[in-house]
Motif scaffolding. Structure first.
Motif, mmCIF file in Angstrom:
data_model
loop_
_atom_site.group_PDB
_atom_site.id
_atom_site.type_symbol
_atom_site.label_atom_id
_atom_site.label_comp_id
_atom_site.label_asym_id
_atom_site.label_seq_id
_atom_site.Cartn_x
_atom_site.Cartn_y
_atom_site.Cartn_z
ATOM 1 N N SER A 20 0.826 -1.212 0.000
ATOM 2 C CA SER A 20 0.000 0.000 0.000
ATOM 3 C C SER A 20 0.858 1.258 0.000
ATOM 4 O O SER A 20 0.591 2.208 -0.759
ATOM 5 N N ASN A 21 1.906 1.297 0.818
ATOM 6 C CA ASN A 21 2.786 2.468 0.860
ATOM 7 C C ASN A 21 3.525 2.671 -0.458
ATOM 8 O O ASN A 21 3.654 3.802 -0.948
ATOM 9 N N THR A 22 4.010 1.581 -1.033
ATOM 10 C CA THR A 22 4.763 1.692 -2.284
ATOM 11 C C THR A 22 3.883 2.181 -3.425
ATOM 12 O O THR A 22 4.290 3.040 -4.215
ATOM 13 N N LYS A 23 2.671 1.673 -3.513
ATOM 14 C CA LYS A 23 1.758 2.107 -4.569
ATOM 15 C C LYS A 23 1.384 3.573 -4.405
ATOM 16 O O LYS A 23 1.187 4.293 -5.386
ATOM 17 N N GLN A 24 1.312 4.038 -3.148
ATOM 18 C CA GLN A 24 1.005 5.445 -2.912
ATOM 19 C C GLN A 24 2.147 6.343 -3.383
ATOM 20 O O GLN A 24 1.914 7.405 -3.975
ATOM 21 N N ILE A 25 3.393 5.928 -3.161
ATOM 22 C CA ILE A 25 4.544 6.702 -3.620
ATOM 23 C C ILE A 25 4.612 6.705 -5.146
ATOM 24 O O ILE A 25 4.871 7.742 -5.767
ATOM 25 N N ILE A 26 4.366 5.558 -5.761
ATOM 26 C CA ILE A 26 4.405 5.469 -7.224
ATOM 27 C C ILE A 26 3.311 6.330 -7.839
ATOM 28 O O ILE A 26 3.521 7.025 -8.841
ATOM 29 N N ARG A 27 2.124 6.303 -7.240
ATOM 30 C CA ARG A 27 1.010 7.105 -7.766
ATOM 31 C C ARG A 27 1.308 8.596 -7.666
ATOM 32 O O ARG A 27 1.107 9.348 -8.626
ATOM 33 N N ALA A 28 1.789 9.043 -6.506
ATOM 34 C CA ALA A 28 2.009 10.475 -6.299
ATOM 35 C C ALA A 28 3.184 10.997 -7.116
ATOM 36 O O ALA A 28 3.184 12.155 -7.540
ATOM 37 N N SER A 29 4.195 10.168 -7.350
ATOM 38 C CA SER A 29 5.371 10.612 -8.104
ATOM 39 C C SER A 29 5.191 10.482 -9.610
ATOM 40 O O SER A 29 6.076 10.914 -10.366
ATOM 41 N N ARG A 30 4.110 9.886 -10.037
ATOM 42 C CA ARG A 30 3.856 9.663 -11.470
ATOM 43 C C ARG A 30 4.972 8.853 -12.125
ATOM 44 O O ARG A 30 5.436 9.153 -13.231
ATOM 45 N N ASN A 31 5.450 7.844 -11.390
ATOM 46 C CA ASN A 31 6.465 6.921 -11.925
ATOM 47 C C ASN A 31 7.784 7.611 -12.275
ATOM 48 O O ASN A 31 8.473 7.223 -13.219
ATOM 49 N N ARG A 32 8.175 8.609 -11.523
ATOM 50 C CA ARG A 32 9.467 9.252 -11.765
ATOM 51 C C ARG A 32 10.059 9.676 -10.422
ATOM 52 O O ARG A 32 9.367 9.769 -9.416
ATOM 53 N N GLY A 33 11.379 9.922 -10.443
ATOM 54 C CA GLY A 33 12.039 10.385 -9.244
ATOM 55 C C GLY A 33 12.141 9.334 -8.158
ATOM 56 O O GLY A 33 12.124 9.666 -6.974
ATOM 57 N N MET A 34 12.290 8.051 -8.520
ATOM 58 C CA MET A 34 12.376 6.976 -7.544
ATOM 59 C C MET A 34 13.619 6.136 -7.813
ATOM 60 O O MET A 34 14.066 6.016 -8.949
ATOM 61 N N ILE A 35 14.161 5.569 -6.749
ATOM 62 C CA ILE A 35 15.228 4.596 -6.864
ATOM 63 C C ILE A 35 14.821 3.337 -6.107
ATOM 64 O O ILE A 35 14.016 3.398 -5.178
ATOM 65 N N CYS A 36 15.368 2.233 -6.520
ATOM 66 C CA CYS A 36 15.107 0.954 -5.852
ATOM 67 C C CYS A 36 16.423 0.411 -5.315
ATOM 68 O O CYS A 36 17.406 0.308 -6.054
ATOM 69 N N SER A 37 16.453 0.101 -4.049
ATOM 70 C CA SER A 37 17.651 -0.428 -3.405
ATOM 71 C C SER A 37 17.265 -1.623 -2.547
ATOM 72 O O SER A 37 16.084 -1.940 -2.383
ATOM 73 N N SER A 38 18.266 -2.265 -1.986
ATOM 74 C CA SER A 38 17.989 -3.486 -1.231
ATOM 75 C C SER A 38 17.599 -3.197 0.215
ATOM 76 O O SER A 38 16.639 -3.765 0.725
ATOM 77 N N GLY A 39 18.351 -2.331 0.901
ATOM 78 C CA GLY A 39 18.149 -2.166 2.338
ATOM 79 C C GLY A 39 18.566 -3.401 3.098
ATOM 80 O O GLY A 39 18.040 -3.712 4.172
ATOM 81 N N CYS A 40 19.541 -4.113 2.549
ATOM 82 C CA CYS A 40 19.952 -5.414 3.082
ATOM 83 C C CYS A 40 20.911 -5.237 4.251
ATOM 84 O O CYS A 40 21.795 -4.389 4.228
ATOM 85 N N SER A 41 20.729 -6.043 5.283
ATOM 86 C CA SER A 41 21.673 -6.093 6.395
ATOM 87 C C SER A 41 22.835 -7.002 6.019
ATOM 88 O O SER A 41 22.663 -7.985 5.284
#
Length: 294
Positions: free
Chosen positions: A178-199
């Motif tokens: 739900s949070n990710t879809k909200q960010i994608i919707r508000a940003s119009r599919n731009r200005g995003m990066i995808c990372s792992s956040g891996c420990s």
């Protein structure tokens, strides 16, 4: 070139030194990232309550002591294999804490903020010069994501981060989606990066680009922008961060050799940086002067 700008550094205190066991875990994780095809990796230092009101330990006065990540000393064997960078992610729950973030801009290659409240989110966008805005996707977002707010941040050069390791949680997976879809919707599919956040103690959480792309497609991101989240937009974050340290007003690069000085590697990235957008157009007077000189 593939980028992973969020491999969590095991040290969580400014005065803490990394142990030999922790250092071996970091190197093992970097080896896995190299095998998965990543070329640019950022080690993410997440200090515990570094800017909290109840924090009794003060920030070090010496700028050299702010960054516990020493790439030149601890990761010499990765010089010809990976491009390593340092990153700090500061949790902010009060707008008054944003003044501490400016101290990190001269020490870390990437400065990220994780706002906890709506006021801190608005303050980070309007008052700070940062590279990444990250959220804890396992919890509810601090406020409703509006298109106008996110666009103002993206126009300033800030990127919004999506960590695919959050989707591996069984308890809060619905909240993450739900949070990710909200960010994608508000940003119009731009200005995003995808990372792992891996420990570093869980290198098995790392995924290749081809494995993470179907997840992003399922959430509404097209193939072209999926690759930009791992490549162009991530390189733009590195370019902005490095120019803040290695240049004067993002104009002249100084110091040793760096990938940002290679025009072949940043030709597709330069056009996206705000500093390169504001170029003076040629006027009629300029054309007349050129003819007179010729």
């Amino acid at each position: 070139m593939l980028c992973d700008l969020n491999i969590v550094f095991p040290v969580q205190n400014f005065n803490e030194q990394i142990t030999r066991g922790q250092l071996n875990e970091v190197k093992n994780t970097l080896n896995v990232a190299e095998q998965l095809g990543y070329t640019h990796v950022a080690l993410n230092f997440r200090p515990i309550t570094a800017t909290s009101k109840n924090n009794k330990t003060k920030l070090p006065n010496d700028l050299n002591e702010l960054n516990p990540i020493n790439i030149d000393r601890d990761f010499k064997e990765f010089r010809t294999r990976l491009k390593l960078y340092t990153r700090i992610t500061v949790r902010v729950d009060d707008p008054t804490q944003c003044q501490y973030v400016a101290k990190f801009q001269q020490v870390f290659d990437i400065v990220a903020v994780e706002p906890i409240t709506e006021k801190s989110f608005q303050s980070a966008i309007s008052n700070l010069e940062i590279d990444i805005i990250s959220f804890n996707l396992l919890e509810r977002l601090p406020c409703f994501m509006k298109h106008k707010t996110l666009c103002s941040a993206i126009d300033k050069g800030m990127m919004f981060e999506i960590k695919y390791t959050d989707f591996l949680s069984n308890k809060s997976r619905a909240q993450v989606i739900s949070n990710t879809k909200q960010i994608i919707r508000a940003s119009r599919n731009r200005g995003m990066i995808c990372s792992s956040g891996c420990s570093v103690d869980r290198p098995f959480q790392l995924r290749n680009y081809n494995n993470a792309m179907p997840l992003l497609k399922m959430l509404g991101v097209d193939s072209n922008r999926c690759s930009m989240m791992f490549q162009d937009w991530s390189l733009k974050v590195l370019l902005n961060g490095r120019l803040r340290i290695k240049s004067y007003k993002q104009t002249i690069s100084v110091g040793g050799e760096d990938w940002t000085s290679n025009p072949e590697k940043v030709s597709n990235v330069k056009q996206g940086v705000e500093a390169y957008k504001k170029r003076r157009t040629e006027s009629a007077l300029d054309r007349v002067l050129k003819k007179q000189k010729s």
